[in-house]
Write a protein that holds these residues in place. Structure first.
Motif, PDB file in Angstrom:
ATOM      1  N   LYS A 127       0.822  -1.227   0.000  1.00 43.30           N
ATOM      2  CA  LYS A 127       0.000   0.000   0.000  1.00 43.30           C
ATOM      3  C   LYS A 127       0.842   1.258   0.000  1.00 43.30           C
ATOM      4  O   LYS A 127       0.408   2.301  -0.482  1.00 43.30           O
ATOM      5  CB  LYS A 127      -0.962  -0.018   1.182  1.00 43.30           C
ATOM      6  CG  LYS A 127      -0.327   0.052   2.538  1.00 43.30           C
ATOM      7  CD  LYS A 127      -1.346  -0.203   3.649  1.00 43.30           C
ATOM      8  CE  LYS A 127      -1.505  -1.670   3.934  1.00 43.30           C
ATOM      9  NZ  LYS A 127      -2.460  -2.012   4.966  1.00 43.30           N
ATOM     10  N   ASP A 152      -5.039  -5.863   0.042  1.00 34.79           N
ATOM     11  CA  ASP A 152      -5.399  -5.398   1.379  1.00 34.79           C
ATOM     12  C   ASP A 152      -6.851  -5.816   1.629  1.00 34.79           C
ATOM     13  O   ASP A 152      -7.715  -5.620   0.766  1.00 34.79           O
ATOM     14  CB  ASP A 152      -5.267  -3.863   1.403  1.00 34.79           C
ATOM     15  CG  ASP A 152      -4.814  -3.354   2.757  1.00 34.79           C
ATOM     16  OD1 ASP A 152      -4.828  -4.125   3.718  1.00 34.79           O
ATOM     17  OD2 ASP A 152      -4.446  -2.157   2.833  1.00 34.79           O
ATOM     18  N   SER A 153      -7.132  -6.396   2.800  1.00 35.06           N
ATOM     19  CA  SER A 153      -8.450  -7.024   2.991  1.00 35.06           C
ATOM     20  C   SER A 153      -9.598  -6.024   2.847  1.00 35.06           C
ATOM     21  O   SER A 153     -10.640  -6.352   2.265  1.00 35.06           O
ATOM     22  CB  SER A 153      -8.511  -7.697   4.364  1.00 35.06           C
ATOM     23  OG  SER A 153      -8.229  -6.766   5.375  1.00 35.06           O
ATOM     24  N   GLU A 154      -9.398  -4.793   3.327  1.00 31.01           N
ATOM     25  CA  GLU A 154     -10.474  -3.796   3.260  1.00 31.01           C
ATOM     26  C   GLU A 154     -10.744  -3.393   1.812  1.00 31.01           C
ATOM     27  O   GLU A 154     -11.892  -3.244   1.390  1.00 31.01           O
ATOM     28  CB  GLU A 154     -10.094  -2.542   4.063  1.00 31.01           C
ATOM     29  CG  GLU A 154      -9.918  -2.774   5.555  1.00 31.01           C
ATOM     30  CD  GLU A 154      -8.577  -3.400   5.927  1.00 31.01           C
ATOM     31  OE1 GLU A 154      -7.757  -3.673   5.001  1.00 31.01           O
ATOM     32  OE2 GLU A 154      -8.337  -3.642   7.114  1.00 31.01           O
ATOM     33  N   ASN A 219      -1.737   2.657   9.887  1.00 25.80           N
ATOM     34  CA  ASN A 219      -2.147   1.718   8.839  1.00 25.80           C
ATOM     35  C   ASN A 219      -3.511   2.100   8.275  1.00 25.80           C
ATOM     36  O   ASN A 219      -3.719   2.109   7.073  1.00 25.80           O
ATOM     37  CB  ASN A 219      -2.169   0.288   9.376  1.00 25.80           C
ATOM     38  CG  ASN A 219      -2.580  -0.709   8.299  1.00 25.80           C
ATOM     39  OD1 ASN A 219      -2.002  -0.734   7.219  1.00 25.80           O
ATOM     40  ND2 ASN A 219      -3.620  -1.502   8.561  1.00 25.80           N
ATOM     41  N   LYS A 220      -4.444   2.446   9.174  1.00 24.04           N
ATOM     42  CA  LYS A 220      -5.785   2.829   8.690  1.00 24.04           C
ATOM     43  C   LYS A 220      -5.682   4.105   7.875  1.00 24.04           C
ATOM     44  O   LYS A 220      -6.377   4.275   6.880  1.00 24.04           O
ATOM     45  CB  LYS A 220      -6.729   2.970   9.875  1.00 24.04           C
ATOM     46  CG  LYS A 220      -8.140   2.570   9.630  1.00 24.04           C
ATOM     47  CD  LYS A 220      -8.371   1.309   8.806  1.00 24.04           C
ATOM     48  CE  LYS A 220      -7.812   0.051   9.385  1.00 24.04           C
ATOM     49  NZ  LYS A 220      -8.093  -1.156   8.532  1.00 24.04           N
ATOM     50  N   GLU A 223      -4.480   3.302   4.570  1.00 27.78           N
ATOM     51  CA  GLU A 223      -5.572   2.652   3.833  1.00 27.78           C
ATOM     52  C   GLU A 223      -6.609   3.655   3.329  1.00 27.78           C
ATOM     53  O   GLU A 223      -7.236   3.436   2.290  1.00 27.78           O
ATOM     54  CB  GLU A 223      -6.231   1.580   4.704  1.00 27.78           C
ATOM     55  CG  GLU A 223      -5.298   0.410   4.935  1.00 27.78           C
ATOM     56  CD  GLU A 223      -5.909  -0.748   5.714  1.00 27.78           C
ATOM     57  OE1 GLU A 223      -5.224  -1.777   5.843  1.00 27.78           O
ATOM     58  OE2 GLU A 223      -7.047  -0.625   6.192  1.00 27.78           O
TER      59      GLU A 223
HETATM   60 MG    MG Z   1      -5.790  -3.783   5.716  1.00 29.56          MG
END
Ligand code: MG
Ligand code: NDP
Length: 390
Positions: A127, A152-154, A219-220, A223
């Motif tokens: 990312k 990335d899972s989201e 991290n968020k 994202e």
């Molecule tokens: Mg993630």
């Protein structure tokens, strides 16, 4: 839909995402074939991976690691290359269909751009690449007609919620966050947390850097910026929702008020597999959700005053230009220093803010300018860390 064999290059094969991607390959050898394995310094694990997967090409970007492996072994069907240039070229080979970018940090940017320029689809885990150079990467991908498939899972969840939908009907991207190991704590309780406490993530087992980023909520923040570039929405349309169970991987609210969510167990092999086999959905070994035994799924607002990594990310994202790249660079260096025991947990924010304060933002930077800005932000971060140590 017919499923055809894909030849993949895994850049960062020795990491958490890379090794889980190889698990996915093992489960589906008829669909996924490893063409290139590239790592940085872990020559011992790469050697085992070469023996198991026999890729035509393998790379170690750290020269000392490359020399060690070359001195120790010859491989019958694998050509081994060493050095940074070899990593940049690793995804560009003729036989490669899709490149999984699972190396960590800004080091992933140039190999990703090189793979896009060679018209390879990208399964994007790295990312930091999109945060640092989102405009350049997305523009180049469009010009070259390549797909950027989120790992990335989201973002994989957004991708699935948006399957067949008109992107113009997106009202909001609801980006879920576990909240990390310190959810609900006050700032005063975080001053002296240890590396081990930070690395004890409640729901995900990941590499060390991203695990620290999850605890700071950087991290968020990364994202949020990643989502902005992948889906072309405004920052006001991205809302972070803390969801401690990490079962809902993210949601999209549409113009009509409907919300579509993607749910699954916390296992990165699922988003990795979907990115690699898209558009096919195939069997996978991940644990199934059991809604009869599932406890509550809960949602709450984040605390951006205590975990100010998230607030800073919105600010640098909105400011644009070189600001997100500098934010990312400062964070990478600060996280490394925290893991080495040189600074305290909350100093990570102090380093990021200090570097951003001293940085003159460049608007519409070129790739070369971003590489320079990344370098100078890192050295600025080093200076702040040295001062904090004393
Ligand atoms: Mg993630
Ligand atoms: P790891 O730290 O576990 O692995 C990092 C990988 O990158 C290793 O293969 C490492 O090689 C390689 N690497 C390290 N430094 C360099 C460098 N300077 N140049 C080239 N390669 C390098 O990280 P993760 O697998 O956790 O994360 C990888 C990426 O995926 C990150 O961008 C992260 O944000 C993203 N991601 C990870 C998730 C996860 O669950 N882990 C979830 C979502 C996104 P070596 O070990 O040989 O030195």
């Amino acid at each position: 839909m017919g499923v055809t064999l894909k030849n993949i290059a895994i850049l960062g094969s020795t990491g958490s995402i890379g090794t889980q991607a190889l698990d996915v390959v093992c489960a589906h050898p008829e669909l996924l074939s490893v063409e290139v394995l590239a790592a940085h310094s872990n020559d011992q694990l790469l050697e085992k991976q070469i023996d198991e997967f026999n890729p035509p090409i393998a790379v170690l970007s750290d020269i000392a690691a490359y020399e060690r492996l070359r001195a120790r072994r010859t491989f019958r069907s694998t050509k081994l290359f060493g050095g940074r240039r070899a990593l940049i070229d690793a995804g560009t080979f003729d036989g490669v269909d899709i490149v999984l970018t699972s190396m960590s940090g800004f080091a992933g940017l140039e190999p990703t751009i090189a793979a896009i320029n060679a018209h390879k689809d990208i399964a994007l885990a790295n990312k930091e690449t999109l945060v640092a150079a989102g405009e350049i990467v997305m523009r180049r991908a469009e010009e070259c007609g390549v797909k950027i498939l989120p790992v990335d899972s989201e973002h994989g969840a957004f991708f699935q919620c948006l399957n067949g939908e008109d992107r113009r009907s997106i009202k909001k991207l609801l980006l879920t966050a576990s909240g990390g190991p310190f959810r609900g704590r006050a700032q005063s309780e975080l001053e002296n947390v240890t590396v081990d406490q930070v690395l004890a993530h409640p729901t995900w087992n990941m590499g060390r850097k991203i695990t620290v980023d999850s605890a700071t909520l950087v991290n968020k923040g990364l994202e949020v910026i990643e989502a902005k570039f992948l889906y072309g929405v405004d920052y006001d349309q991205i809302q972070v929702v803390v969801h401690p169970q990490s079962i809902v991987h993210s949601m999209v609210e549409f113009a009509d008020g409907s919300v579509i969510a993607q749910l699954a167990s916390t296992d990165m092999r699922l988003p990795i597999q979907y990115a690699l086999t898209y558009p096919a959905r195939i069997d996978s070994p991940v644990e199934r959700l059991d809604f009869w035994s599932m406890k509550a799924l809960t949602f709450e607002a984040p605390d951006p005053d205590t975990f100010r990594g998230l607030r800073i990310a919105y600010e640098v994202g909105r400011r644009g230009g070189s600001a997100p790249c500098v934010f990312n660079a400062a964070n990478e260096i600060a996280v490394g220093a925290f893991l080495d025991g040189r600074i305290k947990f909350l100093d990570i924010y102090r380093v990021i803010e200090g570097v951003l304060d001293r940085h003159a933002i460049v608007d519409s930077p070129t790739l070369e300018q971003l590489i320079d800005e990344n370098r100078s932000a890192r050295s600025e971060a080093d200076k702040i860390i040295s001062a904090l140590e004393h």
